[in-house]
Motif scaffolding. Structure first.
Motif, PDB file in Angstrom:
ATOM      1  N   MET A   1       0.839  -1.191   0.000  1.00  0.00           N
ATOM      2  CA  MET A   1       0.000   0.000   0.000  1.00  0.00           C
ATOM      3  C   MET A   1       0.875   1.242   0.000  1.00  0.00           C
ATOM      4  SD  MET A   1      -1.207   0.548   3.942  1.00  0.00           S
ATOM      5  CE  MET A   1      -1.271   2.338   3.881  1.00  0.00           C
ATOM      6  N   ALA A   2       0.297   2.369  -0.453  1.00  0.00           N
ATOM      7  CA  ALA A   2       1.042   3.630  -0.462  1.00  0.00           C
ATOM      8  C   ALA A   2       1.239   4.122   0.967  1.00  0.00           C
ATOM      9  CB  ALA A   2       0.259   4.654  -1.270  1.00  0.00           C
ATOM     10  N   ASP A   3       2.381   4.730   1.208  1.00  0.00           N
ATOM     11  CA  ASP A   3       2.628   5.314   2.531  1.00  0.00           C
ATOM     12  C   ASP A   3       1.719   6.537   2.691  1.00  0.00           C
ATOM     13  OD1 ASP A   3       3.781   5.572   5.008  1.00  0.00           O
ATOM     14  OD2 ASP A   3       5.578   6.606   4.277  1.00  0.00           O
ATOM     15  N   THR A   4       1.422   6.865   3.927  1.00  0.00           N
ATOM     16  CA  THR A   4       0.552   8.002   4.221  1.00  0.00           C
ATOM     17  C   THR A   4       1.195   8.870   5.289  1.00  0.00           C
ATOM     18  OG1 THR A   4      -0.603   6.965   6.053  1.00  0.00           O
ATOM     19  CG2 THR A   4      -1.494   6.529   3.845  1.00  0.00           C
ATOM     20  N   ILE A   5       0.553  10.005   5.535  1.00  0.00           N
ATOM     21  CA  ILE A   5       1.016  10.897   6.606  1.00  0.00           C
ATOM     22  C   ILE A   5       1.007  10.163   7.958  1.00  0.00           C
ATOM     23  CG2 ILE A   5      -1.286  11.884   7.034  1.00  0.00           C
ATOM     24  CD1 ILE A   5       1.770  14.064   6.953  1.00  0.00           C
ATOM     25  N   PHE A   6       0.023   9.277   8.160  1.00  0.00           N
ATOM     26  CA  PHE A   6      -0.035   8.568   9.444  1.00  0.00           C
ATOM     27  C   PHE A   6       1.076   7.526   9.558  1.00  0.00           C
ATOM     28  CE2 PHE A   6      -4.883   9.394  10.105  1.00  0.00           C
ATOM     29  CZ  PHE A   6      -4.600  10.732  10.318  1.00  0.00           C
ATOM     30  N   GLY A   7       1.504   6.973   8.402  1.00  0.00           N
ATOM     31  CA  GLY A   7       2.658   6.081   8.434  1.00  0.00           C
ATOM     32  C   GLY A   7       3.882   6.839   8.922  1.00  0.00           C
ATOM     33  N   LYS A   8       4.075   8.027   8.387  1.00  0.00           N
ATOM     34  CA  LYS A   8       5.237   8.845   8.781  1.00  0.00           C
ATOM     35  C   LYS A   8       5.135   9.237  10.249  1.00  0.00           C
ATOM     36  CE  LYS A   8       6.275  10.793   4.200  1.00  0.00           C
ATOM     37  NZ  LYS A   8       5.304  10.037   3.380  1.00  0.00           N
ATOM     38  N   ILE A   9       3.919   9.570  10.697  1.00  0.00           N
ATOM     39  CA  ILE A   9       3.752   9.979  12.103  1.00  0.00           C
ATOM     40  C   ILE A   9       3.995   8.793  13.033  1.00  0.00           C
ATOM     41  CG2 ILE A   9       2.037  10.728  13.813  1.00  0.00           C
ATOM     42  CD1 ILE A   9       0.888  12.601  11.626  1.00  0.00           C
ATOM     43  N   THR A  10       3.428   7.628  12.713  1.00  0.00           N
ATOM     44  CA  THR A  10       3.605   6.461  13.609  1.00  0.00           C
ATOM     45  C   THR A  10       5.075   6.061  13.686  1.00  0.00           C
ATOM     46  OG1 THR A  10       3.078   4.942  11.799  1.00  0.00           O
ATOM     47  CG2 THR A  10       1.285   5.466  13.312  1.00  0.00           C
ATOM     48  N   ARG A  11       5.817   6.270  12.602  1.00  0.00           N
ATOM     49  CA  ARG A  11       7.248   5.899  12.606  1.00  0.00           C
ATOM     50  C   ARG A  11       8.131   7.005  13.194  1.00  0.00           C
ATOM     51  NH1 ARG A  11       5.824   4.315   7.301  1.00  0.00           N
ATOM     52  NH2 ARG A  11       6.988   6.081   6.469  1.00  0.00           N
ATOM     53  N   GLY A  12       7.510   8.105  13.595  1.00  0.00           N
ATOM     54  CA  GLY A  12       8.272   9.181  14.233  1.00  0.00           C
ATOM     55  C   GLY A  12       9.004  10.060  13.239  1.00  0.00           C
ATOM     56  N   GLU A  13       8.650   9.980  11.958  1.00  0.00           N
ATOM     57  CA  GLU A  13       9.356  10.764  10.939  1.00  0.00           C
ATOM     58  C   GLU A  13       8.847  12.205  10.870  1.00  0.00           C
ATOM     59  OE1 GLU A  13       9.813   6.679   8.333  1.00  0.00           O
ATOM     60  OE2 GLU A  13       8.944   8.425   7.347  1.00  0.00           O
ATOM     61  N   ILE A  14       7.644  12.424  11.407  1.00  0.00           N
ATOM     62  CA  ILE A  14       7.102  13.779  11.505  1.00  0.00           C
ATOM     63  C   ILE A  14       6.840  14.032  12.986  1.00  0.00           C
ATOM     64  CG2 ILE A  14       5.154  15.282  10.933  1.00  0.00           C
ATOM     65  CD1 ILE A  14       4.839  13.737   8.344  1.00  0.00           C
ATOM     66  N   PRO A  15       7.565  14.962  13.588  1.00  0.00           N
ATOM     67  CA  PRO A  15       7.417  15.188  15.028  1.00  0.00           C
ATOM     68  C   PRO A  15       5.972  15.546  15.383  1.00  0.00           C
ATOM     69  CG  PRO A  15       9.316  16.393  14.166  1.00  0.00           C
ATOM     70  CD  PRO A  15       8.563  15.858  12.976  1.00  0.00           C
ATOM     71  N   THR A  16       5.366  14.740  16.218  1.00  0.00           N
ATOM     72  CA  THR A  16       3.963  14.925  16.609  1.00  0.00           C
ATOM     73  C   THR A  16       3.843  14.471  18.066  1.00  0.00           C
ATOM     74  OG1 THR A  16       3.280  14.341  14.363  1.00  0.00           O
ATOM     75  CG2 THR A  16       1.574  14.261  16.054  1.00  0.00           C
ATOM     76  N   GLU A  17       3.094  15.245  18.855  1.00  0.00           N
ATOM     77  CA  GLU A  17       2.901  14.844  20.257  1.00  0.00           C
ATOM     78  C   GLU A  17       2.010  13.601  20.321  1.00  0.00           C
ATOM     79  OE1 GLU A  17       0.926  16.377  24.454  1.00  0.00           O
ATOM     80  OE2 GLU A  17       0.626  17.550  22.620  1.00  0.00           O
ATOM     81  N   PHE A  18       2.486  12.568  20.988  1.00  0.00           N
ATOM     82  CA  PHE A  18       1.681  11.370  21.217  1.00  0.00           C
ATOM     83  C   PHE A  18       1.006  11.507  22.587  1.00  0.00           C
ATOM     84  CE2 PHE A  18       4.611   8.363  18.524  1.00  0.00           C
ATOM     85  CZ  PHE A  18       4.270   9.057  17.382  1.00  0.00           C
ATOM     86  N   LEU A  19      -0.327  11.521  22.618  1.00  0.00           N
ATOM     87  CA  LEU A  19      -1.037  11.579  23.898  1.00  0.00           C
ATOM     88  C   LEU A  19      -0.943  10.239  24.597  1.00  0.00           C
ATOM     89  CD1 LEU A  19      -4.300  13.474  22.867  1.00  0.00           C
ATOM     90  CD2 LEU A  19      -2.109  14.401  23.615  1.00  0.00           C
ATOM     91  N   TYR A  20      -0.778   9.201  23.804  1.00  0.00           N
ATOM     92  CA  TYR A  20      -0.639   7.827  24.308  1.00  0.00           C
ATOM     93  C   TYR A  20       0.098   7.060  23.231  1.00  0.00           C
ATOM     94  CZ  TYR A  20      -1.810   2.990  25.429  1.00  0.00           C
ATOM     95  OH  TYR A  20      -1.721   1.647  25.699  1.00  0.00           O
ATOM     96  N   GLN A  21       0.884   6.080  23.647  1.00  0.00           N
ATOM     97  CA  GLN A  21       1.475   5.169  22.663  1.00  0.00           C
ATOM     98  C   GLN A  21       1.802   3.857  23.328  1.00  0.00           C
ATOM     99  OE1 GLN A  21       5.511   5.792  21.186  1.00  0.00           O
ATOM    100  NE2 GLN A  21       5.809   7.449  22.664  1.00  0.00           N
ATOM    101  N   ASP A  22       1.755   2.812  22.554  1.00  0.00           N
ATOM    102  CA  ASP A  22       2.251   1.510  22.997  1.00  0.00           C
ATOM    103  C   ASP A  22       2.791   0.805  21.756  1.00  0.00           C
ATOM    104  OD1 ASP A  22       0.073   0.290  21.657  1.00  0.00           O
ATOM    105  OD2 ASP A  22      -1.176   0.305  23.460  1.00  0.00           O
ATOM    106  N   GLU A  23       3.090  -0.470  21.885  1.00  0.00           N
ATOM    107  CA  GLU A  23       3.730  -1.155  20.747  1.00  0.00           C
ATOM    108  C   GLU A  23       2.785  -1.321  19.558  1.00  0.00           C
ATOM    109  OE1 GLU A  23       4.523  -5.437  21.346  1.00  0.00           O
ATOM    110  OE2 GLU A  23       3.531  -5.207  23.281  1.00  0.00           O
ATOM    111  N   HIS A  24       1.478  -1.164  19.794  1.00  0.00           N
ATOM    112  CA  HIS A  24       0.509  -1.414  18.725  1.00  0.00           C
ATOM    113  C   HIS A  24      -0.087  -0.153  18.111  1.00  0.00           C
ATOM    114  CE1 HIS A  24       0.709  -5.576  19.796  1.00  0.00           C
ATOM    115  NE2 HIS A  24       0.351  -5.309  21.036  1.00  0.00           N
ATOM    116  N   CYS A  25      -0.130   0.949  18.854  1.00  0.00           N
ATOM    117  CA  CYS A  25      -0.820   2.141  18.347  1.00  0.00           C
ATOM    118  C   CYS A  25      -0.321   3.420  18.999  1.00  0.00           C
ATOM    119  CB  CYS A  25      -2.333   2.010  18.572  1.00  0.00           C
ATOM    120  SG  CYS A  25      -2.842   2.050  20.303  1.00  0.00           S
ATOM    121  N   ILE A  26      -0.725   4.527  18.373  1.00  0.00           N
ATOM    122  CA  ILE A  26      -0.448   5.851  18.937  1.00  0.00           C
ATOM    123  C   ILE A  26      -1.769   6.629  18.974  1.00  0.00           C
ATOM    124  CG2 ILE A  26       1.899   5.886  18.012  1.00  0.00           C
ATOM    125  CD1 ILE A  26       0.780   8.050  15.984  1.00  0.00           C
TER     126      ILE A  26
END
Ligand code: 5GP
Length: 118
Positions: A1-26
């Protein structure tokens, strides 16, 4: 599948505040909130749409719901929120990486459809 903005955010490539995160989701705040509280639960696994999820994703999907309840509680809206998944263009989906919206802080009982929020 094509990469998306959320792919970049989940991988930490776009600095974004995570209100919560674990190994499965942000969990992040929506950039264009449609309600006073509007956050997104995003699995790290890039499933494009809900209908693309597989039987092997069952535990992950359940986990996202549990996280939604926990985060809603932590944000102080545990008694009054709406959980939304838009599926496909016709369903209003614009980012093709599965995500759940938590919407709260306005009278959700008055809004019959999510589109009423816009
Ligand atoms: P959809 O319409 O696909 O169900 O929801 C996508 C949501 O992602 C929209 O509410 C939109 O405002 C939000 N969004 C799109 N790009 C970004 C971004 O770069 N950062 C954040 N935090 N939210 C985004």
């Amino acid at each position: 599948m094509a990469d998306t903005i959320f792919g970049k955010i989940t991988r930490g490539e776009i600095p974004t505040e995570f209100l919560y995160q674990d190994e499965h989701c942000i969990v992040i705040r929506d950039i264009q909130p449609q309600a006073p509280t509007h956050v997104l639960i995003i699995p790290r696994k890039p499933i494009p749409r809900l209908v693309d999820s597989l039987p092997e994703d069952q535990t992950l999907l359940g986990h996202l719901l549990l996280v939604a309840g926990k985060v809603a509680d932590q944000l102080g809206v545990g008694d009054a929120f709406r959980l939304v998944i838009n599926n496909g263009e016709g369903g209003g989906q614009t980012v093709f990486h599965l995500h759940l919206h938590i919407l709260a802080g306005r009278d959700m009982a008055e809004c019959q459809l999510v589109s009423d929020l816009n």
